[in-house]
Write a protein that holds these residues in place. Sequence first.
Motif, short mmCIF file in Angstrom:
data_model
loop_
_atom_site.label_atom_id
_atom_site.label_comp_id
_atom_site.label_asym_id
_atom_site.label_seq_id
_atom_site.Cartn_x
_atom_site.Cartn_y
_atom_site.Cartn_z
N LEU A 1 0.81 -1.22 0.00
CA LEU A 1 0.00 0.00 0.00
C LEU A 1 0.85 1.27 0.00
N THR A 2 2.12 1.12 0.27
CA THR A 2 3.07 2.23 0.18
C THR A 2 4.39 1.67 -0.30
N GLN A 3 5.39 2.52 -0.50
CA GLN A 3 6.66 2.07 -1.05
C GLN A 3 7.82 2.53 -0.17
N ASP A 4 8.88 1.74 -0.20
CA ASP A 4 10.06 2.00 0.62
C ASP A 4 10.78 3.24 0.09
N SER A 5 10.99 4.23 0.95
CA SER A 5 11.63 5.47 0.52
C SER A 5 13.11 5.28 0.21
N TYR A 6 13.69 4.16 0.65
CA TYR A 6 15.11 3.88 0.40
C TYR A 6 15.32 2.97 -0.82
N ARG A 7 14.28 2.66 -1.55
CA ARG A 7 14.39 1.64 -2.59
C ARG A 7 15.32 2.04 -3.73
N TYR A 8 15.57 3.33 -3.90
CA TYR A 8 16.51 3.77 -4.93
C TYR A 8 17.83 4.25 -4.33
N GLY A 9 18.08 3.94 -3.07
CA GLY A 9 19.34 4.33 -2.44
C GLY A 9 19.19 5.52 -1.51
N ASP A 10 20.04 5.57 -0.50
CA ASP A 10 19.91 6.63 0.50
C ASP A 10 20.31 8.01 -0.03
N LEU A 11 21.26 8.06 -0.95
CA LEU A 11 21.68 9.36 -1.48
C LEU A 11 20.66 9.91 -2.49
N TYR A 12 20.05 9.03 -3.26
CA TYR A 12 18.96 9.48 -4.13
C TYR A 12 17.82 10.01 -3.27
N ARG A 13 17.53 9.34 -2.17
CA ARG A 13 16.45 9.77 -1.28
C ARG A 13 16.69 11.18 -0.76
N THR B 1 35.76 2.38 -9.38
CA THR B 1 34.50 2.68 -10.05
C THR B 1 33.45 1.59 -9.87
N GLN B 2 33.82 0.50 -9.20
CA GLN B 2 32.93 -0.66 -9.12
C GLN B 2 32.44 -0.98 -7.71
N VAL B 3 33.07 -0.42 -6.69
CA VAL B 3 32.83 -0.94 -5.33
C VAL B 3 31.71 -0.24 -4.57
N TYR B 4 31.20 0.89 -5.10
CA TYR B 4 30.10 1.59 -4.43
C TYR B 4 28.89 1.71 -5.35
N ALA B 5 27.72 1.69 -4.75
CA ALA B 5 26.48 1.84 -5.51
C ALA B 5 26.36 3.27 -6.04
N LEU B 6 25.72 3.43 -7.19
CA LEU B 6 25.57 4.75 -7.80
C LEU B 6 24.75 5.68 -6.93
N SER B 7 23.68 5.17 -6.34
CA SER B 7 22.71 6.02 -5.66
C SER B 7 22.77 5.94 -4.15
N ASP B 8 23.83 5.33 -3.60
CA ASP B 8 23.85 4.99 -2.20
C ASP B 8 25.24 5.21 -1.62
N THR B 9 25.30 5.39 -0.28
CA THR B 9 26.60 5.52 0.38
C THR B 9 27.28 4.17 0.55
N HIS B 10 26.51 3.08 0.38
CA HIS B 10 27.04 1.76 0.68
C HIS B 10 27.65 1.09 -0.54
N TRP B 11 28.29 -0.02 -0.28
CA TRP B 11 28.98 -0.72 -1.36
C TRP B 11 28.03 -1.38 -2.34
N SER B 12 28.56 -1.65 -3.53
CA SER B 12 27.86 -2.45 -4.54
C SER B 12 28.04 -3.92 -4.17
N CYS B 13 27.43 -4.81 -4.94
CA CYS B 13 27.63 -6.23 -4.70
C CYS B 13 29.10 -6.61 -4.90
N PHE B 14 29.76 -5.94 -5.83
CA PHE B 14 31.17 -6.21 -6.08
C PHE B 14 32.00 -5.85 -4.84
N GLY B 15 31.74 -4.67 -4.29
CA GLY B 15 32.47 -4.25 -3.09
C GLY B 15 32.16 -5.13 -1.90
#
Length: 332
Positions: free
Chosen positions: A34-46, A305-319
């Motif tokens: 009924l609602t959506q997660d505000s973090y679903r696109y990453g914390d920095l995008y939020r 260029t691979q270890v962090y998510a584009l839209s987030d402060t946290h790591w990517s799956c690679f990192g």
Amino acid sequence: MKKIISCFCLVFFSLVWVIGCHPTLSRAVLALGLTQDSYRYGDLYRLSNLAQFRQRPEICPKPNLANKPKNNIALYIIGDSFTEKQRINQNDFPVQTYLRTHWSDSIEVPLDTTKRNILILETVERHFREHFAVPVRTLKINTATPQTEQTIGEADSKSWDRILKDSEEALSDFLFSNDFFLRLKEWKAALNLNWFGRHSDQIALSPDGKNILFCWDTDSTRITSSFHPLPDRELIKLIQGVNAARDYYRSLGFDEVYVTIIPNKTTIVAREMGTYNHLVERVQSHPALRTPIIDVWSLFNQHSTQVYALSDTHWSCFGQRIWVDKVNSVLK
């Protein structure tokens, strides 16, 4: 009729307010779709609502441990958000017992002396100075029955101002996190950036515009920043704090204690934005450090260029995989 409508509106908006502010009810409504997660696109995008950084964080696959017997290990982690349960859990490690808690919590844990008890002190670079400036006493020992996996939530003690602020943010997320409202926010953010060169004061952009960063990492006036000066005398005290934490938990019965520092995203992708204080390197190479390190510094720099998510402060799956593999090499 007017009175009925007024009563209906009062009841309806009161219900919305209660659901939006109550963590359990808001999670239930989220689960129902009924609602959506505000973090679903990453914390920095939020924080920014910049469309060029709108990307769903990856769901990281777990390592293939099916054919590997679990070691006689009880793994404990005191960690920051990088090891929260939605990112890291027992399925990442070949261990029999797993428990992770946050630095801000204080809990009692059992130690089974028939197991190899390993403690990892995981800290993101921005909080290293805060964590080890004081004695680390997050875990206490008791004789309770060991648990296979546990994650501890936030402490309950909050100031009234914090409660109001959290409630306001929760209600805003509950009401305005669907894609329709996000598009409106993106248009506003794009207008501010392209016409006035302005964006949310909670984020920063790298000089090339390719990376979005957390202001705590870039603002040199903050102790959390990669560019905040780190004098040698403070560094020595922090090293002493790390060693003291190791000695304390070894005295309580842990067989091994490790520290691991996850670099700030700014440190890896936009170090040219200031004068880097070299915290990670200086800690890990300090001759007085007696605590073994689980090191990701070199590999993160090699794959910047691979270890962090584009839209987030946290790591990517690679990192994340780099870190998990490093930990599992220690567990072997």
